[in-house]
Design a protein around this motif. Structure first.
Motif, PDB file in Angstrom:
ATOM      1  N   ALA A 270      63.101  45.987  91.078  1.00 59.61           N
ATOM      2  CA  ALA A 270      64.310  46.074  90.263  1.00 59.61           C
ATOM      3  C   ALA A 270      65.142  47.285  90.658  1.00 59.61           C
ATOM      4  N   ALA A 271      64.477  48.428  90.877  1.00 61.80           N
ATOM      5  CA  ALA A 271      65.205  49.636  91.285  1.00 61.80           C
ATOM      6  C   ALA A 271      65.805  49.465  92.676  1.00 61.80           C
ATOM      7  N   TYR A 272      65.075  48.815  93.563  1.00 60.03           N
ATOM      8  CA  TYR A 272      65.561  48.602  94.929  1.00 60.03           C
ATOM      9  C   TYR A 272      66.787  47.684  94.931  1.00 60.03           C
ATOM     10  N   GLU A 273      66.765  46.656  94.129  1.00 56.63           N
ATOM     11  CA  GLU A 273      67.877  45.707  94.093  1.00 56.63           C
ATOM     12  C   GLU A 273      69.125  46.292  93.437  1.00 56.63           C
ATOM     13  N   LYS A 274      68.959  47.367  92.662  1.00 53.68           N
ATOM     14  CA  LYS A 274      70.111  48.011  92.015  1.00 53.68           C
ATOM     15  C   LYS A 274      70.772  49.052  92.887  1.00 53.68           C
ATOM     16  N   LYS A 275      70.138  49.394  94.017  1.00 51.56           N
ATOM     17  CA  LYS A 275      70.602  50.515  94.832  1.00 51.56           C
ATOM     18  C   LYS A 275      72.020  50.289  95.375  1.00 51.56           C
TER      19      LYS A 275
END
Length: 275
Positions: A270-275
């Motif tokens: 989730a954090a990676y996709e929000k970058k």
């Protein structure tokens, strides 16, 4: 320091920097301790006569110009435990495949240490196969390279050929044809099928699920789950977040050679996709 000395220090193992989900009650399989990997890229002399120029530099004891250092992995530390499937994500050139090669023993770290309990096995879509040999011969040779005896390789042949689907691919038995006739997806099928035929202490898969049709990807993901139960730890490098979600319970995000995040799969993805 021996593996026994590393694993005997429970507190240090549980507190390795970047370890998002410490589980000291599970046996560790891989310990990566402050690993750095620096490549030295040597520039070649330009123009004709470069061999002569090189000989002249050698005679005059001059150093070749144009040496560049690339710091591919920068102080990565983590502990992997038995039964985990760990995804490694990040942009191209972030150091994901490099750290797998270090764990497999193919690249010695410039600094830092790597400890493993058992033999790590690296599977990649570019793994060496003999293009002029048939799929059949490559299956036998691949099994022998993994440590099987000749009789074990022959006993596993039908299972591997059937799993790959190449013994009846579009109505043709491609195991009888040279690998140079295979598409990249067909070759990836064969490499994965060979590696998945035995239990591994530590299995590392580099983009092996990124090729091939959806049916084979589902078979591969199911086999990885079986390997997790039967053996130690699975590492998966992939740019496909669906493959990561379907396969992994823990994810390590690497960016420019540095570990950016390590934790439960959903949180890191989730954090990676929000970058």
């Amino acid at each position: 320091m021996s593996w026994e000395e590393v694993t005997a220090v429970d507190d240090s193992v549980a507190a390795v920097p970047g370890q998002g989900i410490p589980q000291p009650e599970l046996p560790p399989t891989v310990v990566v301790d402050d690993v750095h990997l620096i490549y030295k890229v040597h520039g070649a002399a330009a123009g004709k006569g470069s061999a002569t120029s090189a000989l002249s530099r050698l005679a005059l004891r001059k150093k070749a110009a144009g040496i560049t250092e690339v710091h591919a992995v920068r102080g990565i530390s983590f502990v992997a435990y038995k039964g985990q499937a760990i995804g490694l994500i990040g942009r191209n050139g972030s150091g994901k495949s490099t750290i797998l090669k270090c764990i497999a023993g193919l690249l010695p770290p410039t600094r830092g240490k790597i400890y493993s309990d058992g033999q790590p096995s690296l599977l990649g879509v570019n793994a060496a196969m003999m293009n002029d040999l048939t799929g059949e011969r490559n299956i036998i040779l691949g099994c022998l390279a993994m440590g099987m005896t000749q009789s074990e390789a022959e006993a596993n042949y039908d299972q591997i050929a059937t799993f790959s689907g190449l013994n009846n691919y579009n109505g043709k038995d491609f195991t009888k044809l040279p690998m140079r006739t295979y598409s990249s997806g067909m070759a990836a099928r064969l490499r994965f099928s060979i590696a998945a035929a035995r239990t591994h202490d530590v299995l590392m898969i580099d983009e092996a699920l990124a090729t091939g049709d959806r049916e084979f990807q589902l078979k591969s993901e199911a086999r990885i789950r079986e390997l997790r139960k039967e053996a130690g730890t699975v590492f998966l490098v992939s740019h496909s977040m669906k493959s990561i979600r379907d396969t992994c319970d823990r994810v390590i995000w690497i960016d420019q050679g540095v570990m950016k995040m390590d934790g439960p799969m959903e949180e890191v993805v989730a954090a990676y996709e929000k970058k």
